[in-house]
Design a protein around this motif. Structure first.
Motif, PDB file in Angstrom:
ATOM      1  N   ALA A 164      -7.590 -35.687  18.929  1.00 29.25           N
ATOM      2  CA  ALA A 164      -8.428 -36.329  19.945  1.00 29.25           C
ATOM      3  C   ALA A 164      -7.763 -36.266  21.313  1.00 29.25           C
ATOM      4  CB  ALA A 164      -8.706 -37.788  19.557  1.00 29.25           C
ATOM      5  N   ASP A 165      -6.427 -36.510  21.363  1.00 33.84           N
ATOM      6  CA  ASP A 165      -5.709 -36.445  22.632  1.00 33.84           C
ATOM      7  C   ASP A 165      -5.672 -35.019  23.172  1.00 33.84           C
ATOM      8  OD1 ASP A 165      -5.292 -39.120  22.504  1.00 33.84           O
ATOM      9  OD2 ASP A 165      -3.206 -39.007  21.832  1.00 33.84           O
ATOM     10  N   THR A 166      -5.493 -34.061  22.263  1.00 33.34           N
ATOM     11  CA  THR A 166      -5.464 -32.659  22.695  1.00 33.34           C
ATOM     12  C   THR A 166      -6.805 -32.256  23.290  1.00 33.34           C
ATOM     13  OG1 THR A 166      -3.861 -32.133  20.957  1.00 33.34           O
ATOM     14  CG2 THR A 166      -5.054 -30.292  21.949  1.00 33.34           C
ATOM     15  N   ASP A 167      -7.894 -32.629  22.623  1.00 33.23           N
ATOM     16  CA  ASP A 167      -9.223 -32.293  23.133  1.00 33.23           C
ATOM     17  C   ASP A 167      -9.470 -32.931  24.501  1.00 33.23           C
ATOM     18  OD1 ASP A 167      -9.609 -30.898  20.808  1.00 33.23           O
ATOM     19  OD2 ASP A 167     -10.793 -32.471  19.819  1.00 33.23           O
ATOM     20  N   ALA A 168      -9.050 -34.193  24.635  1.00 35.57           N
ATOM     21  CA  ALA A 168      -9.250 -34.888  25.911  1.00 35.57           C
ATOM     22  C   ALA A 168      -8.459 -34.205  27.026  1.00 35.57           C
ATOM     23  CB  ALA A 168      -8.832 -36.352  25.785  1.00 35.57           C
ATOM     24  N   LEU A 169      -7.223 -33.783  26.700  1.00 37.57           N
ATOM     25  CA  LEU A 169      -6.371 -33.144  27.698  1.00 37.57           C
ATOM     26  C   LEU A 169      -6.933 -31.784  28.107  1.00 37.57           C
ATOM     27  CD1 LEU A 169      -3.848 -33.616  29.293  1.00 37.57           C
ATOM     28  CD2 LEU A 169      -2.493 -32.639  27.452  1.00 37.57           C
ATOM     29  N   VAL A 170      -7.414 -31.013  27.131  1.00 36.56           N
ATOM     30  CA  VAL A 170      -8.014 -29.713  27.441  1.00 36.56           C
ATOM     31  C   VAL A 170      -9.236 -29.894  28.341  1.00 36.56           C
ATOM     32  CG1 VAL A 170      -9.227 -27.732  26.439  1.00 36.56           C
ATOM     33  CG2 VAL A 170      -7.138 -28.574  25.372  1.00 36.56           C
ATOM     34  N   ALA A 171     -10.027 -30.927  28.060  1.00 37.03           N
ATOM     35  CA  ALA A 171     -11.215 -31.183  28.887  1.00 37.03           C
ATOM     36  C   ALA A 171     -10.811 -31.538  30.321  1.00 37.03           C
ATOM     37  CB  ALA A 171     -12.043 -32.313  28.269  1.00 37.03           C
ATOM     38  N   GLU A 172      -9.743 -32.333  30.471  1.00 37.03           N
ATOM     39  CA  GLU A 172      -9.288 -32.710  31.809  1.00 37.03           C
ATOM     40  C   GLU A 172      -8.757 -31.494  32.564  1.00 37.03           C
ATOM     41  OE1 GLU A 172      -9.533 -35.562  33.302  1.00 37.03           O
ATOM     42  OE2 GLU A 172     -10.360 -36.676  31.608  1.00 37.03           O
ATOM     43  N   LEU A 173      -7.949 -30.662  31.892  1.00 34.26           N
ATOM     44  CA  LEU A 173      -7.400 -29.468  32.547  1.00 34.26           C
ATOM     45  C   LEU A 173      -8.509 -28.475  32.861  1.00 34.26           C
ATOM     46  CD1 LEU A 173      -4.133 -28.940  30.438  1.00 34.26           C
ATOM     47  CD2 LEU A 173      -4.316 -29.810  32.779  1.00 34.26           C
ATOM     48  N   GLY A 174      -9.580 -28.498  32.083  1.00 31.89           N
ATOM     49  CA  GLY A 174     -10.697 -27.614  32.353  1.00 31.89           C
ATOM     50  C   GLY A 174     -11.337 -27.889  33.706  1.00 31.89           C
ATOM     51  N   LEU A 175     -11.143 -29.089  34.244  1.00 30.92           N
ATOM     52  CA  LEU A 175     -11.661 -29.394  35.574  1.00 30.92           C
ATOM     53  C   LEU A 175     -10.892 -28.675  36.666  1.00 30.92           C
ATOM     54  CD1 LEU A 175     -12.167 -33.248  35.144  1.00 30.92           C
ATOM     55  CD2 LEU A 175     -13.931 -31.476  35.059  1.00 30.92           C
ATOM     56  N   LEU A 176      -9.654 -28.228  36.340  1.00 30.05           N
ATOM     57  CA  LEU A 176      -8.829 -27.518  37.325  1.00 30.05           C
ATOM     58  C   LEU A 176      -9.093 -26.018  37.323  1.00 30.05           C
ATOM     59  CD1 LEU A 176      -5.358 -29.289  36.857  1.00 30.05           C
ATOM     60  CD2 LEU A 176      -7.207 -29.865  38.425  1.00 30.05           C
ATOM     61  N   GLY A 177      -9.594 -25.473  36.229  1.00 22.72           N
ATOM     62  CA  GLY A 177      -9.814 -24.034  36.151  1.00 22.72           C
ATOM     63  C   GLY A 177     -10.173 -23.606  34.741  1.00 22.72           C
ATOM     64  N   ALA A 178      -9.896 -22.303  34.441  1.00 26.69           N
ATOM     65  CA  ALA A 178     -10.233 -21.733  33.139  1.00 26.69           C
ATOM     66  C   ALA A 178      -9.082 -21.946  32.165  1.00 26.69           C
ATOM     67  CB  ALA A 178     -10.524 -20.239  33.283  1.00 26.69           C
ATOM     68  N   VAL A 179      -9.377 -22.462  30.969  1.00 27.47           N
ATOM     69  CA  VAL A 179      -8.363 -22.759  29.950  1.00 27.47           C
ATOM     70  C   VAL A 179      -8.551 -21.803  28.765  1.00 27.47           C
ATOM     71  CG1 VAL A 179      -7.422 -24.516  28.407  1.00 27.47           C
ATOM     72  CG2 VAL A 179      -8.322 -25.172  30.649  1.00 27.47           C
ATOM     73  N   GLU A 180      -7.435 -21.199  28.335  1.00 18.38           N
ATOM     74  CA  GLU A 180      -7.441 -20.359  27.138  1.00 18.38           C
ATOM     75  C   GLU A 180      -6.468 -20.960  26.132  1.00 18.38           C
ATOM     76  OE1 GLU A 180      -6.567 -16.342  28.157  1.00 18.38           O
ATOM     77  OE2 GLU A 180      -7.917 -16.329  29.895  1.00 18.38           O
ATOM     78  N   LEU A 181      -6.981 -21.413  24.986  1.00 16.62           N
ATOM     79  CA  LEU A 181      -6.151 -22.041  23.968  1.00 16.62           C
ATOM     80  C   LEU A 181      -5.498 -20.983  23.099  1.00 16.62           C
ATOM     81  CD1 LEU A 181      -8.288 -25.071  22.735  1.00 16.62           C
ATOM     82  CD2 LEU A 181      -6.036 -25.164  23.791  1.00 16.62           C
ATOM     83  N   GLU A 182      -4.225 -21.236  22.759  1.00 14.79           N
ATOM     84  CA  GLU A 182      -3.530 -20.403  21.793  1.00 14.79           C
ATOM     85  C   GLU A 182      -3.592 -21.090  20.430  1.00 14.79           C
ATOM     86  OE1 GLU A 182       0.423 -19.628  23.081  1.00 14.79           O
ATOM     87  OE2 GLU A 182      -0.181 -18.937  25.091  1.00 14.79           O
ATOM     88  N   PRO A 183      -3.437 -20.328  19.354  1.00 10.06           N
ATOM     89  CA  PRO A 183      -3.434 -20.967  18.023  1.00 10.06           C
ATOM     90  C   PRO A 183      -2.334 -22.015  17.944  1.00 10.06           C
ATOM     91  CG  PRO A 183      -3.607 -18.591  17.827  1.00 10.06           C
ATOM     92  CD  PRO A 183      -3.315 -18.864  19.275  1.00 10.06           C
ATOM     93  N   PRO A 184      -2.617 -23.195  17.388  1.00  8.55           N
ATOM     94  CA  PRO A 184      -1.590 -24.247  17.314  1.00  8.55           C
ATOM     95  C   PRO A 184      -0.428 -23.828  16.423  1.00  8.55           C
ATOM     96  CG  PRO A 184      -3.523 -24.839  16.020  1.00  8.55           C
ATOM     97  CD  PRO A 184      -3.887 -23.609  16.773  1.00  8.55           C
TER      98      PRO A 184
END
Length: 721
Positions: free
Chosen positions: A168-188
């Motif tokens: 849940a924290d990871t998803d929230a953080l990715v959503a917040e960083l997505g406001l700054l630009g394009a996010v590409e996730l790597e496999p955990p």
């Protein structure tokens, strides 16, 4: 690393309250038909900031509401949904809920959980997919997010390595960083999650976003080398900027009809004028005729730092054009520290007065240098006193800003249309008075909407505009501040007021002036409303308004014309900490008389003093008989004179009534530092405070209103009423 964040709770509470007030101001001013993109972004930023702070301090109830609010605002500002009046009402309701939750965490106030659930449900209902109409709707559509295959110029790529976090924290953080630009996730991986972020923001901005969720020390941010496509985009952007001769900051001229050196590229002063200006201050730039633009100095020799350019389309209050470092131009200090500083300055003023008084006995020839130093100390003390007193001064906007919402809601409830206009919001008043003036002004504004401004159909029938106008203004007048509440409604009804006053047993007559009749509405329990509502009509309030204003050393005046409206004017001293006073002597005692109540002083003739058998004496001043208040009798002091013809009579005015105060002598006029008598001794009738004189003695400050009331009670004479 463990950080104790409890010490920052108060800072968050203060900032959150300011953000909520700013959100309400923006929402009330927004144009629903054609919302400004910057206004929408500003509302979004306030919700985002509150959400981030609430999450940091573990205030999950507030972060839950702001998360739904933020999501809806994000869709509107990106043009995915049209803004409607229903949205604005929902956002204002959410603001009220957040304020209630904030007060619950700060003061332990009760939180209505049912109302919270209702607002969340309303926001979620509005967040459902809505198909935009086919017809063009005036709105600003956000630019599409940057793609990896078509990078924007100026973007940088960062690799962000996160520690192991709940999903849940990871998803929230990715959503917040997505406001700054394009996010590409790597496999955990076993150590945590990693991602690549393409953005124009700095690494510090990324760390600031992540710090809401995790400890910054567990975060690793690495800037990656630009991709070939990114390099190509940067080169293309640089080349395009040079071709446009705007260097990436200015729009190119649409169709220059004359040489570039002549027209300044549509923004700058012509180059020849720049040269002429430079030549006047002995610079070495050669001059060239305007018809030979080829001889102009190269553009790269112009110092653009010396050219002031107004941003196209920028608003005057646009915060984006603020000077660098504006964020650190103020500091938050507790009011207790300010009060302590003011008290110390008061003691310094008293000490300076003692030194000045003792130095008056010195020989000016023998002690010239010492006396000059004392004079310099006096000037510096006065400047320091004024500077410190200004710290407590706050703009009236602190009060005015809370009324637009109240006017909007109340007018809607009553079915009226009201245009709310403010003036003088930058006028400053002492913080202590600002806090005490809020309630009286609230009552006056509600009365103007309920009783003053007519219903739309009644206004149209009277030849007025459908929307009534309510004015709230503030301005300086001498040593006072004058606050006015005015409306263009029906005005006060003289006949109804007189009839109601007579019904309540008040002494009235048809010969009374309008000003005297208007003052009747301040009588306890007075109301001309035919029906009692939850807004007004019980006759409770106007007497409290006047009593509160009088307690602050102020006065209230009413001007009204039937059919044209009513204006209520409040006059207040700028501060209660320092007082302009007149020193008077009775027997061996010296008292301070607030100068604001003094009209004049005189030594009466024997023919002007009349005795009313068993009721006291009156004095005739220019054909008007005024009650005479012997101060020595009020305080049971042995006076020097018992005959007013031997002493001095000071004419006072309070609450629209005049009286003569009989004293032995006038000592002088001076500014005094007011000390609270109740906290050091007890409440004394007729005394509002105390001060320390230059000789070190204590002098009591007279409460003029209380003295006049006490004298009437003692005399029990109609002439006093």
């Amino acid at each position: 690393m463990t950080i104790d964040i409890s010490q920052f709770f108060q800072v968050f509470f203060d900032e959150a309250e300011e953000l909520l007030a700013e959100m309400e101001r923006l929402l009330l001013a927004i144009d629903i038909g054609a919302p400004d993109a910057e206004d929408l972004n500003a509302v979004f930023r306030t919700a985002h900031s509150i959400k981030g702070g609430a999450s940091t301090f573990g205030l999950n109830d507030m972060s839950d509401v702001t998360h739904v609010l933020e999501s809806l605002l994000d869709r509107i500002r990106k043009g995915q949904m049209a803004l409607t009046a229903e949205h604005v009402d929902a956002f204002l309701a959410a603001k009220d809920i957040l304020k209630m939750q904030l007060d619950g965490h700060r003061n332990g106030a009760k939180v209505d959980l049912e109302s919270v659930a209702d607002v969340r449900m309303m926001l979620q209902e509005l967040s459902k997919d809505i198909v935009l109409p086919a017809a063009p709707v005036p709105m600003v559509v956000a630019a599409p997010a940057p793609r990896a295959d078509a990078p924007l110029a100026g973007t940088r790529r960062y690799r962000v390595e996160l520690p192991a976090l709940p999903q849940a924290d990871t998803d929230a953080l990715v959503a917040e960083l997505g406001l700054l630009g394009a996010v590409e996730l790597e496999p955990p991986g076993a150590a945590g999650q990693a991602l690549t972020l393409s953005t124009r923001e700095s690494a510090d901005d990324i760390v600031a976003i992540c710090s809401f969720v995790l400890d910054p020390d567990t975060l690793k941010v690495t800037e990656l080398a630009p991709t070939p496509a990114q390099v190509a985009a940067d080169l293309a952007a640089k080349k395009q900027a040079e071709e446009d001769l705007g260097f990436g900051f200015f729009d190119p001229p649409e169709a220059p009809a004359k040489p570039a050196a002549d027209d300044g590229y549509g923004f700058f002063q012509p180059i020849e004028q720049i040269r002429a200006s430079a030549a006047s201050v002995s610079t070495s730039i050669p001059s060239a005729p305007m018809e030979e633009p080829a001889a102009a100095a190269p553009l790269d020799q112009i110092d653009f730092n010396e050219i002031v350019v107004e941003k196209k389309g920028a608003k005057k209050d646009d915060k984006s054009v603020a000077m660098p470092g504006a964020e650190s131009s103020s500091i938050r200090v507790s009011i207790e520290k300010v009060d302590q500083l003011i008290n110390l300055i008061g003691e310094l003023v008293i000490t300076q007065a003692m030194i000045e008084q003792r130095s008056e006995a010195l020989d000016p020839m023998l002690h010239e240098r010492l006396l000059n130093s004392v004079s310099q100390l006096t000037r510096n003390t006065r400047d320091l006193q004024e500077a410190v007193m200004s710290i407590r001064m706050m703009p009236m906007d602190f009060v005015f800003s809370r009324f637009p919402r109240m006017v909007r809601d109340l007018a809607t409830k009553l079915g009226k249309k009201v245009d709310f206009i403010t003036n003088g919001a930058a006028t400053e008043l002492d913080k202590g008075l600002i806090e005490r003036i809020v309630d009286p002004l609230t009552h006056l504004v509600r009365n103007s909407i309920d009783h003053g401004i007519e219903m739309p159909e009644a206004r149209l029938a009277a030849g007025k505009t459908e929307s009534g106008r309510l004015f709230l203004s503030a301005g300086h007048q001498g040593g006072n501040i004058v606050i006015e509440v005015a409306d263009d409604g029906g005005g006060l009804n003289r006949e109804r007021i007189l009839a109601k006053a007579a019904q309540n047993g008040l002494a009235v007559s048809d010969a009374m002036s309008d000003a005297e009749v208007w003052q009747l509405i301040f009588a306890p329990g007075f109301s001309t409303a035919e029906t009692v509502t939850d807004v007004s009509g019980r006759g409770v309030g106007m007497d409290v308004v006047k009593r509160n204003i009088t307690a602050m050393g102020g006065t209230v005046e009413i001007r009204s014309a039937k059919g044209f409206g009513t204006t209520i004017s409040i006059s207040l001293p700028l501060t209660l900490a320092i007082l302009d006073g007149m020193s008077i002597r009775v027997g061996e005692e010296v008292y301070i008389l607030p100068l604001g109540f003094v009209i004049e002083s005189l030594q009466p003739a024997a023919a002007d003093i009349k005795e009313i058998s068993g009721k006291g004496r009156v004095i005739k001043v220019r054909g008007e008989y005024l009650p005479l208040i012997p101060l020595y009798q009020m305080f049971e002091i042995a006076p020097r004179y018992t005959d007013p013809c031997d002493g001095i009579v000071v004419i006072l005015e309070s609450d629209g009534r005049k009286a003569g105060l009989f004293v032995d002598d006038l000592v002088g006029q001076q500014q005094v530092v007011v000390k609270n008598l109740e906290s050091n001794f007890r409440k004394v009738t007729g005394i509002s405070g105390a001060t320390i004189l230059g000789d070190g003695g204590v002098s009591l400050i007279l409460d003029v209103s209380a003295l006049m009331r006490s004298s009437r009670e003692i005399a029990d004479d109609p002439v006093y009423s």
